[in-house]
Scaffold this motif. Structure first.
Motif, PDB file in Angstrom:
ATOM      1  N   VAL A  80       0.827  -1.210   0.000  1.00 27.70           N
ATOM      2  CA  VAL A  80       0.000   0.000   0.000  1.00 27.70           C
ATOM      3  C   VAL A  80       0.863   1.262   0.000  1.00 27.70           C
ATOM      4  CG1 VAL A  80      -2.042  -1.069   1.009  1.00 27.70           C
ATOM      5  CG2 VAL A  80      -0.290  -0.160   2.510  1.00 27.70           C
ATOM      6  N   TYR A  81       2.071   1.189   0.586  1.00 29.75           N
ATOM      7  CA  TYR A  81       2.975   2.344   0.506  1.00 29.75           C
ATOM      8  C   TYR A  81       3.389   2.603  -0.944  1.00 29.75           C
ATOM      9  CZ  TYR A  81       3.746   2.984   5.551  1.00 29.75           C
ATOM     10  OH  TYR A  81       3.610   3.267   6.884  1.00 29.75           O
ATOM     11  N   LYS A  82       3.573   1.543  -1.709  1.00 28.99           N
ATOM     12  CA  LYS A  82       3.914   1.711  -3.126  1.00 28.99           C
ATOM     13  C   LYS A  82       2.755   2.368  -3.887  1.00 28.99           C
ATOM     14  CE  LYS A  82       7.346  -1.970  -3.632  1.00 28.99           C
ATOM     15  NZ  LYS A  82       8.441  -1.061  -4.064  1.00 28.99           N
ATOM     16  N   LYS A  83       1.523   1.992  -3.526  1.00 24.65           N
ATOM     17  CA  LYS A  83       0.364   2.629  -4.162  1.00 24.65           C
ATOM     18  C   LYS A  83       0.269   4.101  -3.778  1.00 24.65           C
ATOM     19  CE  LYS A  83      -2.457  -1.546  -4.632  1.00 24.65           C
ATOM     20  NZ  LYS A  83      -3.704  -2.244  -4.225  1.00 24.65           N
ATOM     21  N   SER A  84       0.573   4.404  -2.513  1.00 25.54           N
ATOM     22  CA  SER A  84       0.541   5.815  -2.095  1.00 25.54           C
ATOM     23  C   SER A  84       1.562   6.623  -2.892  1.00 25.54           C
ATOM     24  CB  SER A  84       0.824   5.930  -0.590  1.00 25.54           C
ATOM     25  OG  SER A  84       2.189   5.697  -0.301  1.00 25.54           O
ATOM     26  N   ILE A  98       8.504  12.186  -1.011  1.00 24.86           N
ATOM     27  CA  ILE A  98       9.664  11.988  -0.118  1.00 24.86           C
ATOM     28  C   ILE A  98       9.316  11.001   0.990  1.00 24.86           C
ATOM     29  CG2 ILE A  98      11.149  13.127   1.592  1.00 24.86           C
ATOM     30  CD1 ILE A  98      10.894  15.679  -0.182  1.00 24.86           C
ATOM     31  N   TYR A  99       8.182  11.235   1.639  1.00 21.80           N
ATOM     32  CA  TYR A  99       7.819  10.371   2.766  1.00 21.80           C
ATOM     33  C   TYR A  99       7.317   8.999   2.299  1.00 21.80           C
ATOM     34  CZ  TYR A  99       8.584  14.278   5.897  1.00 21.80           C
ATOM     35  OH  TYR A  99       9.176  15.283   6.604  1.00 21.80           O
ATOM     36  N   ALA A 100       6.755   8.923   1.085  1.00 21.55           N
ATOM     37  CA  ALA A 100       6.352   7.622   0.540  1.00 21.55           C
ATOM     38  C   ALA A 100       7.578   6.753   0.292  1.00 21.55           C
ATOM     39  CB  ALA A 100       5.556   7.812  -0.751  1.00 21.55           C
ATOM     40  N   LEU A 101       8.650   7.365  -0.223  1.00 21.89           N
ATOM     41  CA  LEU A 101       9.900   6.629  -0.429  1.00 21.89           C
ATOM     42  C   LEU A 101      10.512   6.209   0.907  1.00 21.89           C
ATOM     43  CD1 LEU A 101      11.416   8.835  -3.256  1.00 21.89           C
ATOM     44  CD2 LEU A 101      10.806   6.429  -3.477  1.00 21.89           C
ATOM     45  N   ARG A 102      10.487   7.128   1.875  1.00 23.76           N
ATOM     46  CA  ARG A 102      11.016   6.800   3.202  1.00 23.76           C
ATOM     47  C   ARG A 102      10.255   5.628   3.819  1.00 23.76           C
ATOM     48  NH1 ARG A 102       8.981  10.132   8.111  1.00 23.76           N
ATOM     49  NH2 ARG A 102       7.214   8.882   7.394  1.00 23.76           N
TER      50      ARG A 102
END
Length: 524
Positions: A80-84, A98-102
């Motif tokens: 789900v982080y990858k989808k975000s 930035i925060y999605a990559l983190r």
């Protein structure tokens, strides 16, 4: 919020329904009802399936990822982080990216995948630098630095910590620097930053960090033989253990309960999906299996044909080499000598018959009628033909003798050459002579001169020969022992033996010992 959700669900406004479910999920999250929160967020995703409100969709997936991570469902969180990240990309929200990559980096770290962890944190760090917000840069740098510390890379961590303005009021920053110095055995600097992190009023202090600092300080003091102060730090760390255990136990129980509820719900949903997909999966598997069987069969047939063709070509090359060797062999020489003797006998018989005919013409005529023509009398043409054959065979034998003599001279010249001696010196144990590329080039030249272009002939016999295999052949021709070969090539004796055996198998397509290859090369 339930009433609002019901209202928009009834009136069919999907955009508003998505937002309502998002806020409902946020409330469930705040009251620690994780399964209900996840369900509400998932319903928000379903309601906004065709929505272009990418920012809300990105935030929904970020919240879901956080909840999954809290329950140690790192793979689910990563998805789900990858989808975000995709939704933030569509929204062109640089801060969100930035925060999605983190977040993805955090999940890879939790799953013990260091390469992916560093990759995503590096991406986040570079985007933070481009975003040019010092607060964001500081946040990512500190976290990235602590990741490097966890991976045992203090130099990279210190580089990140020193790339941002000094934050003496941040306990995490001070703890990170202290840990970096600890990994590099700079204990004075370690103590300084750890003690700074323990001072009252520092931001981001927590009992876990404080306990870790006390334990590290106790170890450092003990190494310095300051046992009294080491004991005091140990005592302070133990005083925090009860609080840590209580907190950890409460969190663990909450996670287990949430995990059970979530898994139970997921199991029911998955069962329904599996029933609909079982037949489809079975068909796909069957098709894949058939394709694999056909593909493997085709590959096997093609491989078999190729191996047969290679074996046939190799056999032809070996036959050709044997013919070339036979042309100048002792066997050919003996065979020619026998033919010369036979021709001489036939010519002698012909001369005797001629003399008898001149002395006893009448008697000879009667006798000649009884003797087969080929054995008793030869025409002038046949005699000349035999004479010519005899001369050719004599010349051939002379050529063979000359070739043998020339080969013997070339061999003796090679065996008395400086390069021959240099390689024999290098083959001796504890010898300081080192073989370089120039030496190999000289040896190749001398061997080709002494043994009739040996390199070209061995490459014709065995085209895929490697440089190391060629060197082994040169050393065999130079009469170097396997032990000496190992010394020159910096290999073990067993490696040399195995290499010779493998090369023999590649040439003859059958197993054989290294000694058989030696015989082939020496006779070649």
């Amino acid at each position: 919020m339930r009433k609002i959700v019901h209202f928009y669900d009834s009136f069919g406004d999907k955009e508003k329904l998505m937002e309502a479910y998002y806020y409902l999920g946020s409330i469930y999250r705040d009251i620690k009802d994780i399964p209900q929160a996840i369900t509400a967020f998932q319903q928000a995703v379903d309601a906004g399936r065709n929505s272009q409100q990418y920012l809300i969709l990105a935030q929904i997936h970020t919240q879901m990822g956080t909840l999954f991570a809290y329950q140690s469902l790192y793979e689910d969180a990563l998805k789900v982080y990858k989808k975000s990240y995709i939704y933030y990309l569509k929204q062109k929200d640089e801060l969100g990216l930035i925060y999605a990559l983190r977040n993805q980096g955090r999940m890879y770290e939790s799953m013990s995948q260091p390469d992916s962890t560093i990759h995503y944190y590096q991406e986040a760090y570079e985007k933070a630098l481009n975003f040019n917000d010092q607060k964001v840069i500081n946040s990512i740098s500190k976290e990235f630095g602590n990741v490097y510390l966890d991976l045992g890379k203090p130099s990279q961590a210190m580089k990140l910590f020193y790339s941002i303005p000094e934050q003496k009021d941040d306990a995490i920053y001070l703890y990170g620097l202290g840990s970096a110095y600890l990994l590099t055995n700079q204990f004075d600097s370690t103590q300084y930053y750890y003690l700074e992190a323990l001072k009252e009023g520092k931001k981001n202090q927590n009992i876990y960090l404080i306990s870790s600092i006390y334990k590290a300080l106790a170890t450092i003091e003990a190494q310095k033989s300051y046992y009294s102060s080491a004991f005091n730090y140990v005592q302070k760390s133990l005083d925090l253990e009860d609080s840590i255990k209580k907190t950890t136990r409460t969190e663990a129980i909450g996670k287990i309960q949430s995990l059970y509820n979530y898994r139970h719900t997921e199991h029911e949903n998955q069962q329904l999906l599996l029933k609909n997909k079982e037949t489809q999966i079975y068909i796909y598997l069957l098709i894949i299996a058939l394709l694999l069987i056909v593909g493997i069969t085709a590959l096997y047939i093609n491989y078999t044909k190729k191996q047969k063709r290679i074996a046939k070509e190799q056999t032809n090359r070996l036959d050709q080499q044997k013919k070339e060797q036979h042309k100048y062999s002792q066997e050919c020489l003996q065979k020619n000598r026998k033919k010369i003797i036979e021709i001489k006998k036939m010519l002698q018989q012909a001369n005797e018959e001629k003399e008898k005919k001149s002395c006893y013409q009448i008697q000879a005529q009667k006798k000649l009628q009884k003797i087969p023509t080929l054995k008793s009398q030869l025409t002038l043409f046949e005699k000349k033909l035999l004479e010519a054959q005899k001369e050719i065979l004599i010349l051939s034998n002379n050529l063979i003798e000359a070739k043998k003599y020339e080969a013997l001279i070339l061999k003796n010249t090679f065996e008395n050459s400086s390069i021959y001696k240099r390689f024999h010196e290098a083959s001796c144990e504890d010898n300081s002579t080192k073989i370089n590329k120039e030496d190999w080039d000289i040896l190749r030249h001398e061997i080709d001169k002494a043994y009739n272009n040996f390199t070209d002939r061995i490459k014709t016999l065995y085209p895929p020969i490697t440089e190391q295999e060629l060197h082994i052949c040169y050393l065999i021709k130079t009469n170097i022992t396997p032990t000496g070969m190992a010394e020159i090539l910096c290999l073990s004796t067993s490696a040399i033996s195995n290499g010779r055996a493998r090369m023999y198998k590649k040439i003859y397509k059958t197993d054989g010992r290294g000694e058989l290859l030696d015989k082939l090369i020496l006779d070649f």
